[in-house]
Design a protein around this motif. Structure first.
Motif, mmCIF file in Angstrom:
data_model
loop_
_atom_site.group_PDB
_atom_site.id
_atom_site.type_symbol
_atom_site.label_atom_id
_atom_site.label_comp_id
_atom_site.label_asym_id
_atom_site.label_seq_id
_atom_site.Cartn_x
_atom_site.Cartn_y
_atom_site.Cartn_z
ATOM 1 N N GLN A 79 -24.484 -11.956 68.265
ATOM 2 C CA GLN A 79 -24.042 -10.562 68.372
ATOM 3 C C GLN A 79 -23.938 -9.906 67.001
ATOM 4 N N ALA A 80 -23.461 -10.667 66.016
ATOM 5 C CA ALA A 80 -23.379 -10.189 64.636
ATOM 6 C C ALA A 80 -24.200 -11.135 63.767
ATOM 7 N N ARG A 81 -25.072 -10.565 62.934
ATOM 8 C CA ARG A 81 -25.959 -11.385 62.100
ATOM 9 C C ARG A 81 -25.837 -10.925 60.665
ATOM 10 N N GLN A 82 -25.613 -11.867 59.778
ATOM 11 C CA GLN A 82 -25.478 -11.533 58.368
ATOM 12 C C GLN A 82 -26.398 -12.418 57.548
ATOM 13 N N ALA A 83 -27.234 -11.784 56.721
ATOM 14 C CA ALA A 83 -28.141 -12.516 55.846
ATOM 15 C C ALA A 83 -27.474 -12.742 54.494
ATOM 16 N N LEU A 84 -27.639 -13.941 53.959
ATOM 17 C CA LEU A 84 -27.105 -14.279 52.646
ATOM 18 C C LEU A 84 -28.260 -14.800 51.800
ATOM 19 N N ALA A 85 -28.442 -14.221 50.621
ATOM 20 C CA ALA A 85 -29.517 -14.638 49.731
ATOM 21 C C ALA A 85 -29.167 -15.963 49.061
ATOM 22 N N TYR A 86 -30.197 -16.706 48.630
ATOM 23 C CA TYR A 86 -29.944 -17.938 47.889
ATOM 24 C C TYR A 86 -29.104 -17.629 46.647
ATOM 25 N N GLY A 87 -28.073 -18.431 46.444
ATOM 26 C CA GLY A 87 -27.237 -18.278 45.260
ATOM 27 C C GLY A 87 -26.156 -17.224 45.362
ATOM 28 N N GLU A 88 -26.175 -16.419 46.409
ATOM 29 C CA GLU A 88 -25.150 -15.391 46.601
ATOM 30 C C GLU A 88 -23.897 -16.034 47.196
ATOM 31 N N ASN A 89 -22.746 -15.584 46.767
ATOM 32 C CA ASN A 89 -21.481 -16.128 47.262
ATOM 33 C C ASN A 89 -20.795 -15.151 48.207
ATOM 34 N N ILE A 90 -20.152 -15.708 49.214
ATOM 35 C CA ILE A 90 -19.380 -14.901 50.154
ATOM 36 C C ILE A 90 -18.141 -15.702 50.529
ATOM 37 N N ARG A 91 -17.062 -15.005 50.829
ATOM 38 C CA ARG A 91 -15.849 -15.697 51.253
ATOM 39 C C ARG A 91 -15.669 -15.529 52.757
ATOM 40 N N ILE A 92 -15.506 -16.645 53.444
ATOM 41 C CA ILE A 92 -15.212 -16.639 54.874
ATOM 42 C C ILE A 92 -13.863 -17.315 55.045
ATOM 43 N N GLY A 93 -12.867 -16.537 55.457
ATOM 44 C CA GLY A 93 -11.513 -17.074 55.480
ATOM 45 C C GLY A 93 -11.101 -17.435 54.068
ATOM 46 N N GLU A 94 -10.728 -18.690 53.848
ATOM 47 C CA GLU A 94 -10.329 -19.152 52.529
ATOM 48 C C GLU A 94 -11.455 -19.892 51.795
ATOM 49 N N VAL A 95 -12.648 -19.935 52.377
ATOM 50 C CA VAL A 95 -13.723 -20.775 51.851
ATOM 51 C C VAL A 95 -14.811 -19.923 51.196
ATOM 52 N N GLU A 96 -15.231 -20.340 50.011
ATOM 53 C CA GLU A 96 -16.367 -19.702 49.337
ATOM 54 C C GLU A 96 -17.644 -20.377 49.813
ATOM 55 N N VAL A 97 -18.565 -19.575 50.336
ATOM 56 C CA VAL A 97 -19.802 -20.096 50.925
ATOM 57 C C VAL A 97 -20.999 -19.601 50.124
ATOM 58 N N ALA A 98 -21.949 -20.487 49.856
ATOM 59 C CA ALA A 98 -23.197 -20.117 49.201
ATOM 60 C C ALA A 98 -24.332 -20.911 49.843
ATOM 61 N N LEU A 99 -25.517 -20.343 49.809
ATOM 62 C CA LEU A 99 -26.706 -21.007 50.343
ATOM 63 C C LEU A 99 -27.674 -21.299 49.190
ATOM 64 N N HIS A 100 -28.279 -22.485 49.223
ATOM 65 C CA HIS A 100 -29.208 -22.906 48.181
ATOM 66 C C HIS A 100 -30.461 -23.477 48.838
ATOM 67 N N PRO A 101 -31.629 -23.312 48.218
ATOM 68 C CA PRO A 101 -32.872 -23.782 48.839
ATOM 69 C C PRO A 101 -32.844 -25.262 49.201
ATOM 70 N N ALA A 102 -33.392 -25.558 50.384
ATOM 71 C CA ALA A 102 -33.467 -26.944 50.857
ATOM 72 C C ALA A 102 -34.895 -27.477 50.867
ATOM 73 N N GLY A 103 -35.902 -26.593 50.708
ATOM 74 C CA GLY A 103 -37.280 -27.045 50.637
ATOM 75 C C GLY A 103 -37.843 -27.596 51.922
ATOM 76 N N HIS A 104 -37.213 -27.284 53.054
ATOM 77 C CA HIS A 104 -37.629 -27.867 54.342
ATOM 78 C C HIS A 104 -38.660 -26.983 55.039
ATOM 79 N N VAL A 105 -38.285 -25.752 55.366
ATOM 80 C CA VAL A 105 -39.178 -24.764 55.974
ATOM 81 C C VAL A 105 -38.774 -23.392 55.445
ATOM 82 N N LEU A 106 -39.484 -22.367 55.848
ATOM 83 C CA LEU A 106 -39.150 -21.003 55.471
ATOM 84 C C LEU A 106 -37.680 -20.715 55.781
ATOM 85 N N GLY A 107 -36.948 -20.231 54.777
ATOM 86 C CA GLY A 107 -35.562 -19.852 54.983
ATOM 87 C C GLY A 107 -34.560 -20.988 54.973
ATOM 88 N N SER A 108 -34.998 -22.232 54.864
ATOM 89 C CA SER A 108 -34.071 -23.359 54.966
ATOM 90 C C SER A 108 -33.120 -23.387 53.778
#
Length: 344
Positions: A79-108
């Motif tokens: 219902q709600a979709r949020q895109a996060l770029a590689y290396g970008e930080n976001i806080r969800i609740g009390e947790v800092e979340v970041a995404l980093h490349p995994a080299g598996h498939v597109l967008g992984s």
């Protein structure tokens, strides 16, 4: 990171990340990572169906993963979709979340979670070798590393991709009268194989099964050029002689492939290292091309991330746990269910 000298400290990830029937739950953030059933809030590592499931209320992932999920699930993506770029930080609740490349498939992506100075990284599926369709894996130093172990046995050492592609192209020269039908997954493997063929100089049209077309189109739209592709049903039987046809694994063994002229069946999976498995599936030419890390790459990754503790999931858990402990790393198996292994 030097924050885990006391394993019983409140910020030790084992105190705030737990295994539930839905999957890995991050308690101070109130969300799951790759949950196996619909939840309120999900962070998704990549678009394969055993990790990215429909029906969540809110989804956070890379733009590439969200595009794949929309192509597969439409409005059921979330219902709600949020895109996060590689290396970008976001806080969800009390947790800092970041995404980093995994080299598996597109967008992984790997998911980095930091709470009160302690960092846990969830790898999702990953590989360490170059893939022309997605960014390379980036090691992220952490206190606890959650790693897959699909090929977590020393017997699994993948050969260079270029050698396997050369094997396929050589067969085309030797058997120009035969159609070469290659079993590939619709997401990731098909597009990677196409790019590897293009880099090897194969510029002729490739014929693709209808089940692969939509995701090939998506990769093109996301900036991954695949060259000329043709529907595998758009030509007379004789036109397929000496051509490469890409199809899902299931299509190789059924009547679909029998419409091709004297088909030479190949399959591009890490499990093709096991010759008996290739024989059981009627594969004449096994191509050992995997989108998962092999044994040496798993060992290298443990060294690169430098985590004093490792949690192992979905794969050959026991061998990797044992090897990690021999290296002085605290390790345990998560024994999550619901993740498929490559080639199943």
């Amino acid at each position: 990171m030097g924050v885990m000298s006391n394993a019983k400290a409140e910020n030790w990830p084992g105190n705030w990340v737990e295994t539930r029937p839905e999957g890995l739950y991050v308690r101070p953030g109130g969300f799951y990572v790759d949950p196996m059933r619909p939840v309120d809030r999900a962070v998704i590592t990549h678009g394969h169906a055993d990790h990215a499931r429909p029906g969540h209320r809110a989804v956070l992932a890379t733009s590439g993963t969200l595009a794949i999920m929309r192509a597969r699930y439409g409005e059921e993506t979330g219902q709600a979709r949020q895109a996060l770029a590689y290396g970008e930080n976001i806080r969800i609740g009390e947790v800092e979340v970041a995404l980093h490349p995994a080299g598996h498939v597109l967008g992984s992506a790997q998911v980095s979670l930091t709470w009160r100075g302690a960092r846990l990284v969830i790898s999702g599926d990953y590989k360490r070798r170059r893939d022309p369709t997605c960014p390379a894996f980036e090691p992220v130093p952490c206190d606890v590393f959650v790693t897959e172990a699909t090929f977590g046995l020393p017997v699994f050492r993948h050969p260079p991709d270029t050698e396997e592609i050369a094997k396929l192209l050589h067969s085309l020269e030797v058997f120009p009268e035969r159609a070469h039908v290659v079993g590939v997954y619709a997401l990731g493997k098909a597009q990677r194989l196409i790019r590897l063929l293009r880099e090897a100089g194969y510029d002729r049209p490739l014929y693709v099964h209808g089940a692969l077309q939509a995701l090939c189109d998506l990769y093109e739209a996301e900036g991954v050029p695949l060259g000329p592709l043709r529907p595998a049903l758009a030509a007379e039987k004789e036109a397929f002689r000496g051509q490469i046809v890409l199809a899902p694994p299931s299509a190789i063994a059924d009547r679909w492939s029998r419409r091709l002229p004297d088909p030479l069946t190949a399959a591009a999976f890490g499990w093709m290292r096991v010759r008996q498995r290739a024989k059981q599936r009627g594969v004449e030419m096994p191509l050992v091309i995997s989108d998962h890390a092999d044994w040496d790459e798993l060992m290298q990754t443990l060294e690169d991330v430098g985590a004093p503790e490792v949690w192992v999931t979905h794969g050959r858990e026991e061998a990797l746990v044992h090897a990690a402990r021999q290296r002085g790393i605290e390790a345990r198996a998560l024994s999550l269910v619901g993740f498929e292994e490559e080639g199943q």
